[in-house]
Design a protein around this motif. Sequence first.
Motif, PDB file in Angstrom:
ATOM      1  N   ASN A  73       0.876  -1.098   0.054  1.00 43.41           N
ATOM      2  CA  ASN A  73      -0.270  -0.021  -0.025  1.00 43.41           C
ATOM      3  C   ASN A  73       0.874   1.194  -0.082  1.00 43.41           C
ATOM      4  O   ASN A  73       0.668   2.252  -0.893  1.00 43.41           O
ATOM      5  CB  ASN A  73      -1.005   0.126   1.133  1.00 43.41           C
ATOM      6  CG  ASN A  73      -2.309  -0.642   1.051  1.00 43.41           C
ATOM      7  OD1 ASN A  73      -2.949  -0.369  -0.209  1.00 43.41           O
ATOM      8  ND2 ASN A  73      -2.849  -1.616   1.806  1.00 43.41           N
ATOM      9  N   SER A 124       1.146   3.936  -3.177  1.00 48.52           N
ATOM     10  CA  SER A 124       0.502   5.104  -2.978  1.00 48.52           C
ATOM     11  C   SER A 124       1.455   6.190  -3.221  1.00 48.52           C
ATOM     12  O   SER A 124       1.431   7.104  -3.560  1.00 48.52           O
ATOM     13  CB  SER A 124      -0.190   5.207  -1.740  1.00 48.52           C
ATOM     14  OG  SER A 124      -1.207   4.353  -1.205  1.00 48.52           O
ATOM     15  N   ARG A 174      -2.679   5.455   8.261  1.00 47.74           N
ATOM     16  CA  ARG A 174      -2.607   4.179   8.985  1.00 47.74           C
ATOM     17  C   ARG A 174      -2.385   4.090  10.351  1.00 47.74           C
ATOM     18  O   ARG A 174      -2.967   3.711  11.261  1.00 47.74           O
ATOM     19  CB  ARG A 174      -1.601   3.177   8.112  1.00 47.74           C
ATOM     20  CG  ARG A 174      -1.872   1.726   8.708  1.00 47.74           C
ATOM     21  CD  ARG A 174      -0.775   0.745   8.332  1.00 47.74           C
ATOM     22  NE  ARG A 174      -0.916  -0.547   8.486  1.00 47.74           N
ATOM     23  CZ  ARG A 174      -1.636  -1.455   7.848  1.00 47.74           C
ATOM     24  NH1 ARG A 174      -2.528  -1.381   7.094  1.00 47.74           N
ATOM     25  NH2 ARG A 174      -1.841  -2.555   8.591  1.00 47.74           N
ATOM     26  N   PRO A 233      -9.217   2.674   5.778  1.00 46.86           N
ATOM     27  CA  PRO A 233      -9.170   2.921   4.318  1.00 46.86           C
ATOM     28  C   PRO A 233     -10.706   3.106   3.583  1.00 46.86           C
ATOM     29  O   PRO A 233     -11.617   2.604   4.202  1.00 46.86           O
ATOM     30  CB  PRO A 233      -8.580   1.529   3.720  1.00 46.86           C
ATOM     31  CG  PRO A 233      -8.692   0.595   4.873  1.00 46.86           C
ATOM     32  CD  PRO A 233      -8.984   1.429   6.261  1.00 46.86           C
ATOM     33  N   ALA A 261     -10.985   0.093  -3.474  1.00 45.76           N
ATOM     34  CA  ALA A 261      -9.511   0.424  -3.757  1.00 45.76           C
ATOM     35  C   ALA A 261      -9.170  -0.146  -5.207  1.00 45.76           C
ATOM     36  O   ALA A 261      -9.955  -0.928  -5.865  1.00 45.76           O
ATOM     37  CB  ALA A 261      -8.670  -0.123  -2.904  1.00 45.76           C
ATOM     38  N   ALA A 277      -5.373   3.781   0.439  1.00 41.92           N
ATOM     39  CA  ALA A 277      -5.289   2.199   0.572  1.00 41.92           C
ATOM     40  C   ALA A 277      -5.411   1.839  -1.048  1.00 41.92           C
ATOM     41  O   ALA A 277      -6.271   1.942  -1.330  1.00 41.92           O
ATOM     42  CB  ALA A 277      -6.150   1.451   1.521  1.00 41.92           C
TER      43      ALA A 277
END
Length: 551
Positions: A22, A26, A75, A81, A85, A342
């Motif tokens: 993740n 990201s 997080r 999240p 996704a 996420a």
Amino acid sequence: MKKSGPRVGNPMATTTIIAILNWYLSSALLLSIGALVLSAVVRWASSVAARSPERCLAVTWALLAVALISPWAWRAAGIAPPANAPIEIWSGPRVDAGGASPARMTLGWIPSPERRAQGSLRPVPVTFGAGVIILGGGALLCFATLIVRRRRLGQLCAEMPLVKRVGRVRVCASDHAPAPFAARARGIAFIVVPTSLLAQSARLRMVIAHEAHHHRRGDLHAAALIGFFRTLFFWNPFLALWERAVAELQDFACDRQVLCHPRVSPIDYSHTLLWAAEAAHGKRYVLSGARGVADGSAASLGRRIAMLILIEKNSKRHRLPSWVLGLAACALIVGTSWVVRAAIADHRVTRSQVEDMGARITRRSGFPVLVDDQVVERLNQWVAVPKARESMQKALKRMPTYRGMIEKTMRARGLPAELLGMVMAESAFDNEAHPDTPAEKRSVGIWQIIPSTGRNLGLEVSPALDERLEPRKATEAAATLVAQLFDRYGDWPVVIAAYNAGGKKVDSLAVGATSKDKVRALVLAGRDEHARYVRVVMASVILIENPSLLE
């Protein structure tokens, strides 16, 4: 009363691996956005960058920090999240009688709301291991290439004749370098100039002043850091834009420093830049990690010369503060990181999450919800395997038909409402469910009562009438049996095991046990049918209490 169904699933990747993926995906997106912003500022707001290159560089490092830290920050702050996704993980390996066996991880683009409502997930299978190998192998290859190039640069600098030493900076001359550049190798700062430049004292002073400021500012360390991230995200072409934008801002800062000297005119310095650019034209000599006086593109050189004229005229146009652009860019990246906090949605649950859910149920009702690896595996089969997920979603839709009646019957007998989980485990609230067993042993109804048990409980079981298929009567009979078992054992997990395997089986397992805890441990040990059944019931209790797991 019937035997439990399919074998359970086991999560394939740990939570740590998913968190790293993740962060990686990201951060790659956020760095791309930052690179586009910086490139746009340098190209189309060069007057702002030229007037305050130091501030723009500070903004650059702030953007880098935000892009790398913000995916972790959401997080760490415990912020959930998003529901959807770009990539979703639905299934893991299966567990059979011999233990865990490898299985591929399935990744799939999120379904549309219409397909999700229909329960159609249609995951796209990919080879997860191959993807990790490609990313890891590519990064290692790029790191190796970077190290080889930097070692070569240090070797070349060390072999050049020393002209002058100023502190830890060595000015060296080269017959092969067509244009001057600055480099760091083996902890030593080098300024390399063509041998022909030694005869041009005025131009030599400007070149050394420019390159020395690169060392004073730590620009070579910054170049090494950016080189590290370029290798880490070797597949991302936008990191090259970031590197070029930073290099141009560093050159802006060095140019301003050179022009601070009273004997340096913008015209003479512009001629020096043009000379360096012409000398560097053709085969490049400057290696990775070095900074040249005119190492950028022709467009970059044009902007730098225009900046020199701008400073000389002290133009007041376009005085947009650099901090405004910096705040806007940071806000853009933070906002984007919120949206994509996420990149990978792992639909599986961890043991700690399941333990929290079970503890809440136990505190509220007093019903002992057991949580172990088998319970987590079963939940993950329902939550993360598309086919099982669809089946459980249908079961939850059928549940309201019987839930009120079952809970009312249980309360009237002084039994916990959590026994609803037994109906989920037995029939998934499908009164027409029939296991594939011989007719004379067939269990039917929502409680899946076998013929002999049904007759012992007062139900009529005959070709003319089968009261096991009447939900209310079947529930009354099941409640009677459960109450009898509880009076006998006084422990709900053992009662549930006895409902599945029979009292004789439980008694044979508990021979010699002197306490309820010992009886429970003996009955639930191993992966026998009744032991698995208890875990299925516990997972059902948790799922009924937390239906959002299937959303």
